[in-house]
Design a protein around this motif. Structure first.
Motif, PDB file in Angstrom:
ATOM      1  N   VAL A   1       0.188  12.579  21.316  1.00 50.08           N
ATOM      2  CA  VAL A   1       1.279  12.904  22.238  1.00 50.08           C
ATOM      3  C   VAL A   1       2.359  11.828  22.168  1.00 50.08           C
ATOM      4  O   VAL A   1       3.544  12.127  22.159  1.00 50.08           O
ATOM      5  CB  VAL A   1       0.756  13.066  23.681  1.00 50.08           C
ATOM      6  N   ARG A   2       1.916  10.584  22.057  1.00 44.22           N
ATOM      7  CA  ARG A   2       2.884   9.488  21.961  1.00 44.22           C
ATOM      8  C   ARG A   2       3.759   9.649  20.721  1.00 44.22           C
ATOM      9  O   ARG A   2       4.979   9.561  20.794  1.00 44.22           O
ATOM     10  CB  ARG A   2       2.138   8.153  21.912  1.00 44.22           C
TER      11      ARG A   2
ATOM     12  N   GLU B   1      10.281  13.147  18.887  1.00 44.64           N
ATOM     13  CA  GLU B   1      11.265  14.077  19.420  1.00 44.64           C
ATOM     14  C   GLU B   1      12.466  13.334  19.997  1.00 44.64           C
ATOM     15  O   GLU B   1      13.599  13.746  19.817  1.00 44.64           O
ATOM     16  CB  GLU B   1      10.632  14.985  20.464  1.00 44.64           C
ATOM     17  N   TRP B   2      12.188  12.224  20.661  1.00 44.95           N
ATOM     18  CA  TRP B   2      13.315  11.453  21.203  1.00 44.95           C
ATOM     19  C   TRP B   2      14.219  10.949  20.092  1.00 44.95           C
ATOM     20  O   TRP B   2      15.431  10.975  20.190  1.00 44.95           O
ATOM     21  CB  TRP B   2      12.800  10.262  22.019  1.00 44.95           C
TER      22      TRP B   2
ATOM     23  N   ILE C   1      15.637   4.864  26.227  1.00 44.64           N
ATOM     24  CA  ILE C   1      14.577   5.546  25.493  1.00 44.64           C
ATOM     25  C   ILE C   1      13.752   4.547  24.697  1.00 44.64           C
ATOM     26  O   ILE C   1      12.532   4.661  24.591  1.00 44.64           O
ATOM     27  CB  ILE C   1      15.168   6.675  24.621  1.00 44.64           C
ATOM     28  N   GLY C   2      14.432   3.528  24.184  1.00 44.49           N
ATOM     29  CA  GLY C   2      13.716   2.465  23.475  1.00 44.49           C
ATOM     30  C   GLY C   2      12.708   1.796  24.395  1.00 44.49           C
ATOM     31  O   GLY C   2      11.559   1.570  24.027  1.00 44.49           O
TER      32      GLY C   2
ATOM     33  N   PHE D   1       4.676  18.962  28.853  1.00 47.14           N
ATOM     34  CA  PHE D   1       5.819  18.230  28.301  1.00 47.14           C
ATOM     35  C   PHE D   1       6.954  19.145  27.852  1.00 47.14           C
ATOM     36  O   PHE D   1       7.988  18.689  27.416  1.00 47.14           O
ATOM     37  CB  PHE D   1       5.361  17.358  27.132  1.00 47.14           C
ATOM     38  N   GLU D   2       6.714  20.443  27.930  1.00 42.60           N
ATOM     39  CA  GLU D   2       7.726  21.419  27.514  1.00 42.60           C
ATOM     40  C   GLU D   2       8.290  21.092  26.136  1.00 42.60           C
ATOM     41  O   GLU D   2       9.489  21.032  25.922  1.00 42.60           O
ATOM     42  CB  GLU D   2       8.832  21.510  28.565  1.00 42.60           C
ATOM     43  N   MET D   3       7.375  20.868  25.216  1.00 35.14           N
ATOM     44  CA  MET D   3       7.784  20.605  23.835  1.00 35.14           C
ATOM     45  C   MET D   3       7.292  21.783  23.009  1.00 35.14           C
ATOM     46  O   MET D   3       6.516  22.606  23.486  1.00 35.14           O
ATOM     47  CB  MET D   3       7.108  19.339  23.304  1.00 35.14           C
TER      48      MET D   3
END
Lengths: 256, 834
Positions: free
Chosen positions: B487-488, B494-495, B703-704, B788-790
């Protein structure tokens, strides 16, 4: 525990333990609906007088250990009556039998069964503590001295030899001054020389404290030290009590 | 002191000293430490991140309204000692001599911004952090306004009925709009000057924002109070409820952190359950001896209750300490990256950790403890057997309830907890079945193999039931580790793909039709990446299938007596395009075919849902003075987080071509081309540039930080998981100890025993790794699609990792444990096991 003067008075031996028509069978069926049962004890009758020492001998599987566990109130018979100090053990539940054990019974086991995480001293103190004896520690020290382990009181069982462990177990058995002592193959796990020492110690203490002794053994040298010997085979005593008496006399002479 | 207390404490003291309680203490310590550090650390990170990103809304919470709100709202805030500030937004023409420009005016009170910085360049052109609103009579403006109005600092501008002195230019506005359609450059004035401008008239389009900031507790209390009172012309929001890439990243990071902590709880529970079973078994002989000596049940019960409690309390205290240390190390390592991290640690994580410890310790101990206390006294004669697990299902109820309660306490989310529990239950069921089958299959295969392998397989088979329990716990541990890792990786990927290096950093708007070719040429000569140029026509949706929409000229006129369908309430920026724009997905209907020259429209899915519009509905639009009606032929999902021009309505080519339009595009301008584009645009003063570079770099930095935080949490989970595995191998090793002793005494060579034991563990580990991979895949699918809506994806490469790592790790730890045992002499070995 300290208020039993009548028991120690030997002039008038009373019956301390009595078995009437005791049987024990177990269900050997693999599922519960089957009714296959195996009879381990068949109609056992016996009487033990206060202060007496009795050896139950017999081949493996003859039922002697099962009998011992019934007599000591560790288990219940399938039928029949058992009285210890006049108390009807066969009618008692687990809790009541615990109480009887705490008040009247001492044990010595073949595999010593010391508590590994307690020191020799603490193992010996255990029964006295359970009887709420305030002097447990002092008594335990005295007992350990009697069994010759005064220099090992702070040792853990794993730091002691087999013989030493059994000596601790003997000290533990005698500390609460039990009315009756049950020993299950007390020398079974020891070499013959150590076994002899242990036997000596056991009888010496037994004599000093006037305890009734019931032991189960294969060891004839140990058996002959007892006043009475009962031989078991296939769940019953095979010698008439008269013959046993005679045998006892012979053995006493031999032993003497 | 009662005897049972004395005996219990004595036992505890000795056993602790002799290392007999190490594993069970270790399990509880681990449970508490990992939950404490995970939840504490993630709470700290969460609050640091939210603090940091709250600057994007200049406060912790915002109440936005189209009218001034009741003073009661402010009084309550003051009463709760919340900081507050007010902002008023409106559009207005700004004049300077003969020049004029539509500007978006922001009138602010002192105190703004409550979070983040408002940087102003004054005459000396150094950026200062504005601690107050502009002085009365002064304005701060966006530098582009200076060019457009041909003025400089110190000159005057007119706004409504008043004149303002331009005292500075805006360097950084914390809550700058993400929208590219804001009307004109920003002008800041003092809230107290608004009245003098006489701009606010009945019917003016105004937005009032009330900003609040303060302690989390006060904010929460205020939120509880405010929320029920917010009406439909008002909006109450925090940074996470914004529809922005940042909010999205924050929400996901928060979910990841919660998930990590919840999985930490499960890991801890697994560890405690394994350890408490062993505890029960180890103490059986002791209980039997106590009973033979005449101790009654109540004595034993009290003795063991106290024993277990002392052990739990002892372990929980150490666990808290260790957790605190771990958390502090984590925070120290992150200190450089996370601004505003407060020092460890608030009370809540400690509470969660302690309750995890207590609940785990007691729920998992109930069944083994009951069996332990019920140990038949006859075992002193007949010997000891393993605790029977006949009461399997009933015995498992308290632990399951406990884990559920913990998850619930922690997540405060019934659905998530239920889903995790149900999923876990199903997975365990499947695992037990599969494990059984695999071990059986392995045995027949093994009969042809070498001696060590044969012995290993025979052992596996013989210990089927115990191994199944171990298999489940190994699998859960490995699965959770894989899960966190996968997941990570997916999240960070994705980010990163959301904000790639060539993310558009400028928007060109107001491009005239006549300028389109030149702009396109310039972009292609300079090789600048750009989106297509989209024409924009403004218009209003007036009816759906002849049903007139409620007349809401503006939000201010919202009236509950309106019976019509809800409208959008404002003019829309509409475009036409023959191709489906990048990042758009048609979810219903078909995109315009080249051949059907039909007039038609494609609508964005969220607005379609809000207006209840389906494919085939006829929409009417008013554009200028004209009314057009056309069918909806497709509904699109739009990635609003892409830095692209996005539209609610896209028309087919032939519909809007005759209406006057301006064009918009987004471009990525590399540093070295900045000058070139400035020079080019200087020739076209009507084209406006919206620079989002600053916003993107701020986003990147947040985000980083989020990624880094997630990385660290992963490391914590891996440590916790590995420790659980070690504890389990250690525990199962002890079950094998006696057997090893016997085999050793019978003359089995150390090599054979080692290879058999290690193989047994390797096989167990590999099977667990395989099952964990399957379970992980299912769990990741559910998490990605529901939490996570991915877009869910397969992770077959991790399967191999699961199997190899599972086998290697479990085998390796098994080897170490076995090594230690087999290096003891046979005699010691036998004595230990008696």
């Amino acid at each position: 525990m300290n208020t039993k003067p009548d028991l120690k008075a030997k002039n008038e031996p009373e019956t301390i333990l009595e078995c009437r028509n005791v049987t024990k069978s177990v269900n050997t069926a693999s599922n519960k609906t089957d009714e296959k049962s195996l009879t381990i004890l068949k109609a056992i009758d016996m009487q033990v007088k206060s202060g007496e020492s009795i050896a139950i001998i017999g081949a493996s599987g003859s039922g002697k250990t099962t009998l011992l566990s019934l007599l000591a109130g560790l288990d219940l018979p399938s039928s029949g009556e058992i009285y210890l100090k006049g108390l009807a053990l066969h009618q008692f539940d687990e809790e009541q039998r615990s109480k009887v054990r705490a008040d009247h019974v001492g044990f010595i086991f073949q595999s010593f069964l010391l508590i590994n995480s307690l020191t020799a001293l603490e193992n010996v103190m255990l029964p006295a503590e359970l009887a709420n004896d305030d002097n447990a520690k002092l008594k335990a020290m005295t007992m350990l001295e009697k069994v010759g382990l005064s220099d090992r009181v702070e040792h853990y069982p794993s730091q002691l030899s087999g013989g030493e462990q059994q000596r601790v177990a003997i000290a533990r058995a005698f500390i609460s001054n039990p009315d009756i002592l049950f020993a299950d193959e007390p020398t079974g796990n020891l070499d013959s020389k150590t076994g002899e020492t242990i036997t000596e110690l056991l009888f010496q203490l037994n004599q000093q404290q006037g305890t009734t002794l019931v032991l189960v053994t294969h060891d004839t040298k140990l058996a002959v030290r007892c006043q009475k010997q009962l031989t078991m085979d296939a769940g019953e005593f095979i010698q008439p009590s008269g013959a046993a008496l005679e045998q006892l006399t012979i053995n006493s002479v031999k032993a003497g | 002191m009662p005897v049972w207390i004395k005996q219990s404490l004595r036992l505890f003291r000795h056993e602790l000293k002799r290392g007999e309680l190490t594993i069970i203490c270790f399990a509880i310590i681990l449970a508490v430490a990992s939950v404490f550090s995970l939840s504490g650390f993630s709470a700290q990170i969460k609050s640091a991140l939210i603090n940091e990103s709250s600057s994007f809304i200049a406060s912790d919470r915002v109440l936005q309204s189209s009218r001034p709100v009741d003073t009661e709202f402010l009084n309550k805030a003051v009463q709760l000692q919340l900081d507050n500030a007010q902002v008023m937004l409106f559009s207005s023409m700004v004049f300077a001599g003969d020049e004029m420009q539509l500007a978006s005016v922001k009138a602010i009170s002192n105190g703004y911004p409550l979070r983040g910085e408002l940087l102003i360049n004054d005459r000396n052109s150094s950026a200062i952090n504005a601690m107050h609103a502009p002085p009365v009579g002064s304005a701060w403006v966006h530098s582009s306004l200076l060019d457009k109005l041909a003025i400089k600092l110190g000159d005057s501008i007119e706004l409504g009925a008043t004149t303002f002195t331009v005292a500075g230019t805006i360097n950084k506005e914390p809550d700058a709009s993400f929208s590219v359609f804001t009307q004109g450059p920003r002008v800041f004035i003092n809230l107290n000057d608004v009245e003098k401008t006489q701009i606010v008239q009945p019917g003016s389009r105004l937005t009032y924002r009330y900003l609040f900031a303060g302690s989390e507790q006060a904010i929460d209390e205020y939120e509880q109070w405010v929320k029920p009172q917010v009406n439909e012309t008002q909006r109450w929001y925090d940074i996470k409820s914004q529809q922005t890439p940042l909010a999205n990243a924050l929400n996901r990071a928060e979910k990841y952190l919660s998930l990590a902590s919840m999985l930490g709880i499960i890991l801890a529970a697994v560890a405690v359950s394994v350890a408490s079973r062993r505890y029960g078994q180890r103490h059986q002989p002791m209980v039997a001896v106590f009973k033979a000596m005449g101790a009654n049940k109540s004595h034993i019960r009290k003795l063991y209750m106290l024993h277990w409690s002392s052990l739990s309390v002892f372990s929980i205290v150490i666990g808290l300490f260790l957790g605190f240390v771990l958390q502090s190390i984590g925070l120290m390592m992150m200190a450089g990256y996370l601004p505003q991290t407060s020092s460890a640690s608030s009370l809540y994580p400690m509470l969660v950790a302690v309750s995890t410890g207590v609940i785990c310790a007691f729920a998992f101990a109930i069944a083994p403890m009951k069996s332990l206390i019920a140990t038949p006294v006859l075992t002193v004669i007949h010997g000891f057997s393993k605790l029977d697990s006949k009461k399997g299902i009933i015995a498992n109820i308290p632990p399951f309830i406990a884990v559920f309660a913990l998850l619930l306490i922690f997540s405060r989310d019934w659905m998530l907890s239920l889903a995790l529990m149900a999923g876990g239950g199903v997975i365990i069921g499947i695992l037990l079945l599969f494990g059984h089958l695999l071990v059986n299959a392995g045995r027949s295969a093994g009969s042809q193999a070498g001696q060590g392998f044969h012995l290993a397989m025979a052992n596996l088979k013989r210990r089927g039931k115990q191994n199944n329990v171990q298999l489940v716990s190994f699998t859960i541990a490995i699965m959770l580790l894989l899960l966190m890792l996968v997941v990570r990786n997916d999240l960070i990927d994705e980010w990163q793909s959301q904000l790639p290096d060539n993310t558009p950093n400028q928007f060109l708007v107001n491009v005239n039709k006549s300028q389109v070719t030149e702009v396109e040429q310039f972009l292609s000569i300079n090789q600048m990446q750009a989106s297509d140029l989209y024409p924009i026509v403004r218009g209003r949706l007036t009816a759906i299938n002849d049903e007139k929409l409620a007349k809401k000229a503006s939000k201010e006129e919202t009236d509950n007596s309106d019976q019509g369908r809800e409208s959008i309430g404002r003019e829309l920026n509409m475009t036409w395009h023959s191709e489906l724009p990048k990042g758009n997905v048609v979810v219903s209907g078909h995109w315009f075919g080249a051949e059907d020259g039909l007039a038609q429209v494609s609508i964005e899915s969220q607005i379609a849902e809000r207006l209840n519009v389906k494919v085939g509905d006829e929409l009417s639009f008013q554009i200028g003075s004209e009314l057009i009606q056309l069918p909806v032929t497709s509904i699109r999902e739009v990635d609003w987080q892409s830095m692209q021009p996005n539209f609610y309505m896209i028309f087919s080519d032939n519909v809007l071509a005759d209406f006057p339009a301006t064009y918009i595009t987004s471009i990525h301008v590399p540093m070295d081309k900045k000058r070139a584009i400035q020079q080019f645009l200087a020739q076209y003063p009507t084209i406006s540039v919206i620079d989002v570079e600053a916003m993107i770099s701020q986003l990147r930095s947040v985000i980083g930080q989020v990624s880094l935080a997630i990385e660290f949490i992963l490391v914590l989970v891996v440590i916790a998981g590995s420790l659980v595995l070690v504890a389990q191998v250690q525990a199962s090793m002890e079950e094998r100890e006696r057997e090893l002793a016997i085999l050793r005494t019978l003359g089995a060579s150390g090599r054979l025993l080692k290879s058999a034991t290690v193989l047994e563990f390797v096989i167990l580990g590999a099977i667990a790794g395989f099952l964990a991979s399957v379970a992980m895949e299912i769990a990741v699918y559910v998490l990605q699609s529901k939490v996570f809506e991915m877009t869910p994806s397969l992770h077959l490469n991790y399967w191999l990792l699961g199997v190899v790592l599972g086998g290697a790790f479990v085998g390796g730890v098994g080897l170490l444990a076995c090594w230690r045992l087999l290096n003891l002499s046979s005699l010691t070995l036998i004595r230990r096991t008696l």
